[in-house]
Scaffold this motif. Structure first.
Motif, short mmCIF file in Angstrom:
data_model
loop_
_atom_site.label_atom_id
_atom_site.label_comp_id
_atom_site.label_asym_id
_atom_site.label_seq_id
_atom_site.Cartn_x
_atom_site.Cartn_y
_atom_site.Cartn_z
N ASP A 276 -17.86 65.71 26.56
CA ASP A 276 -16.55 66.27 26.85
C ASP A 276 -16.01 65.86 28.22
O ASP A 276 -14.91 66.28 28.60
CB ASP A 276 -16.62 67.80 26.79
CG ASP A 276 -17.64 68.37 27.77
OD1 ASP A 276 -18.56 67.63 28.16
OD2 ASP A 276 -17.52 69.56 28.13
N ARG A 277 -16.74 65.04 28.97
CA ARG A 277 -16.27 64.64 30.30
C ARG A 277 -15.21 63.55 30.18
O ARG A 277 -15.41 62.57 29.46
CB ARG A 277 -17.41 64.14 31.16
CG ARG A 277 -18.58 65.08 31.32
CD ARG A 277 -18.19 66.37 32.06
NE ARG A 277 -19.36 67.09 32.48
CZ ARG A 277 -20.08 67.90 31.71
NH1 ARG A 277 -19.73 68.09 30.47
NH2 ARG A 277 -21.15 68.52 32.17
N PRO A 278 -14.08 63.70 30.89
CA PRO A 278 -13.10 62.60 30.91
C PRO A 278 -13.70 61.35 31.53
O PRO A 278 -14.56 61.42 32.42
CB PRO A 278 -11.96 63.15 31.77
CG PRO A 278 -12.15 64.64 31.76
CD PRO A 278 -13.62 64.86 31.64
N ARG A 279 -13.26 60.19 31.06
CA ARG A 279 -13.76 58.91 31.54
C ARG A 279 -12.64 58.10 32.18
O ARG A 279 -11.51 58.07 31.65
CB ARG A 279 -14.35 58.08 30.39
CG ARG A 279 -15.85 58.14 30.22
CD ARG A 279 -16.34 59.40 29.63
NE ARG A 279 -17.68 59.25 29.06
CZ ARG A 279 -18.42 60.25 28.66
NH1 ARG A 279 -17.97 61.50 28.78
NH2 ARG A 279 -19.61 60.06 28.14
N LEU A 280 -12.97 57.46 33.27
CA LEU A 280 -12.12 56.44 33.88
C LEU A 280 -12.96 55.17 33.99
O LEU A 280 -14.18 55.24 34.13
CB LEU A 280 -11.62 56.86 35.26
CG LEU A 280 -10.82 58.18 35.34
CD1 LEU A 280 -10.48 58.50 36.80
CD2 LEU A 280 -9.55 58.08 34.52
N ALA A 326 -5.86 58.98 40.59
CA ALA A 326 -6.19 59.29 39.20
C ALA A 326 -7.38 60.25 39.14
O ALA A 326 -7.40 61.20 38.33
CB ALA A 326 -6.49 58.01 38.43
N MET A 327 -8.40 60.04 39.97
CA MET A 327 -9.53 60.96 40.03
C MET A 327 -9.09 62.34 40.50
O MET A 327 -9.53 63.37 39.97
CB MET A 327 -10.62 60.40 40.94
CG MET A 327 -11.31 59.16 40.40
SD MET A 327 -12.80 58.66 41.33
CE MET A 327 -12.05 58.14 42.89
N ALA A 328 -8.18 62.39 41.49
CA ALA A 328 -7.69 63.67 41.99
C ALA A 328 -6.93 64.43 40.91
O ALA A 328 -7.04 65.67 40.80
CB ALA A 328 -6.79 63.45 43.20
N GLU A 329 -6.18 63.71 40.08
CA GLU A 329 -5.45 64.38 39.00
C GLU A 329 -6.40 65.00 37.99
O GLU A 329 -6.18 66.13 37.51
CB GLU A 329 -4.53 63.37 38.33
CG GLU A 329 -3.66 63.98 37.24
CD GLU A 329 -2.72 62.97 36.61
OE1 GLU A 329 -2.07 63.32 35.61
OE2 GLU A 329 -2.64 61.83 37.12
#
Length: 497
Positions: A276-280, A326-329
């Motif tokens: 469930d972790r978002p990926r970048l 993007a990470m901060a968002e």
């Protein structure tokens, strides 16, 4: 031998403080010959407490000192003065510490600054004779001993609490990226597995401040223990999002950005709990001409997979601003949906009986064994050099129903009754004629007339008798085994004949 500065797993031996003994004392004052009992109670032993402290980031202190002990309670004294309680031992641990018992059972997950876990309870202080006095027992000539504190062996396992976890192959540039994004200065070199411990960096992007964890490089088979991934994959469990740092300039055969991504995703899936972790995706080292070409070639396919892709260079800082925002968002979105964990206080205690008896009685050979929280605790509190204290113990056991249960099961007078399940268990001669109640008024202080009239073996004599009986059983068992072996041999010889 190198001294480690970062330790994320350690075995800790803790011992809570013993309770102080109560005291048997009589008030003495001129013209007051019957002053009465005035013995004070013993003080409670100190607890061993684990507390989450935000400034602590490693378990290295417990690596150097794995044995910790809380303060003991002081003994009571005359004049109704109780002993002082022992000092609690507070051990500060990092947030994200998982506490397990010696056999691997999960005890607590330490999340939230200020969260406390009482991992070992201090022993209760013994009652003095002033507290034991009653309308039928005017002047007790005994006091109760303090209880020993809990003693445990626990395992502390640290799972780093970070907002973003950087994952990727060795030498993908994770350490260079965290150094470029924050003031963290991890070790950077041009060989694999430069990073041996997780590194944390604080990143500020707009109004959002978040932490980034640089996890040691993963390789294929990391979830099964290859490389360093087996030890450090757990550090990404707390992360709100994962950033795949992919080396677009690698010259190793069989390596390309898509294959690297698939390998790391397979290891994360095999480890479990991270779906469930978002990926970048950060395509790193685009300052190299060939790497930029490869990044442009695979960008569209990665976007088709639903991944947000950034072309960056940790060396030239190209694309780092867009990646950090993007990470901060992602972090801000997670914080809006997940409330911070509140501080809690957890106390470990033995499970209580569900409405059943407080003890159990079983037959073991020629003796009876009594086990239970109350009988074993009362035995530990009893001073067996004082006959009156032993009589008080007999009263308590009788009121609890131990004697009635023994009679119900067929126990006969003179048989051995063992209370406790450890080597320090106490052996008694069963005498069902001892009537429960306060000690008889005709006895002297420190004596119980019921025990004086019916001579009983001392504790040493009982233990020696129990040891002799066990030795006799062992010899008889060996004799039976030898006889059985001889019979088997004779049977074989008869068959051969």
């Amino acid at each position: 031998m190198a001294v480690p500065t970062f330790v994320d797993r350690v075995t800790l031996h803790v011992k809570a403080g013993d309770g102080g003994n109560g005291i048997a004392s009589v008030h003495r004052e001129k013209f007051k010959p019957l002053g009465g009992p005035d013995g004070g109670n013993g003080g409670r032993g100190g607890d061993v407490v684990l507390r989450v402290e935000s400034q602590v980031t490693t378990l290295v202190d417990f690596y150097h000192e794995p044995h910790r002990r809380a303060g003991k309670g002081l003994h009571g004294s005359g004049g109704n003065r109780s002993g002082a309680a022992g000092d609690d031992l507070v051990l500060e641990v990092p947030e994200g510490t998982v506490v397990r018992s010696g056999d691997g059972e999960l005890l607590a997950d330490m999340i939230g600054p200020g969260t406390e876990l009482v991992v070992a309870n201090g022993g209760r202080g013994g009652l003095g004779n002033a507290a034991l006095a009653s309308s039928k027992r005017k002047a007790p000539g005994f006091a109760l001993k303090g209880e020993p504190g809990d003693e445990r062996t626990i395992t502390l396992e640290l799972k780093v609490v970070a907002d973003i976890g950087l994952v990727g192959f060795p030498s993908a540039g994770k350490s260079s990226l965290i150094a470029a994004l924050s003031r963290s200065r991890p070790k950077i070199a041009d060989y694999p597995f430069t990073t041996l411990i997780p590194n944390l960096g604080v990143v500020v992007a707009g109004d959002t401040t978040f932490t980034v964890a640089d996890v040691p490089g993963l390789i294929e088979g990391a979830s099964q223990g290859r490389g360093l991934g087996h030890d450090f994959l757990r550090h990404v469990e707390r992360c709100a999002a994962l950033v795949h740092v992919i080396d677009c300039a690698t010259i190793e055969p069989g390596r390309d950005p898509l294959t690297d991504l698939d390998v790391i995703e397979n290891e994360l899936a095999a480890y479990g709990g991270l779906e469930d972790r978002p990926r970048l995706v950060a395509l790193n080292k685009v300052d190299v001409p060939d790497a930029r070409t490869i990044a442009e070639f695979v960008r569209a396919e990665l976007a088709d997979r639903g991944l947000e892709v950034f072309e960056i260079s940790a060396a030239s800082h190209e694309g780092l601003a867009a990646l950090s925002y993007a990470m901060a968002e992602v972090v801000a979105s997670t914080r809006r949906t997940v409330e911070p964990a509140p501080a809690r206080r957890i106390v470990l205690s033995p499970p209580s009986a569900d409405g059943g008896d407080d003890f159990s009685v079983v037959r073991q050979g020629e003796m009876w064994r009594v086990t239970g929280e109350k009988p074993e605790r009362w035995v530990r509190q009893t001073d067996f050099t004082n006959d009156e204290a032993v009589g008080f113990l007999a009263d308590r056991l009788a009121r609890l129903g131990v004697e009635a249960r023994l009679l119900e099961l067929g126990a006969a007078a003179g048989e051995d009754v063992v209370i406790g399940s450890t080597d320090d268990a106490v052996v008694f001669d069963f005498d069902p004629q001892v009537v429960a109640g306060a000690e008889l008024l005709g006895s002297r202080r420190g004596e119980d007339e019921r025990l004086v009239q019916n001579h009983r073996r001392t504790t040493k004599e009982r233990r020696e008798a129990l040891a002799a009986r066990r030795e006799h059983e062992r010899v008889a068992r060996e004799e039976r085994e030898r006889t059985s072996a001889a019979e088997d041999l004779w049977s074989e010889e008869d068959e051969d004949a």
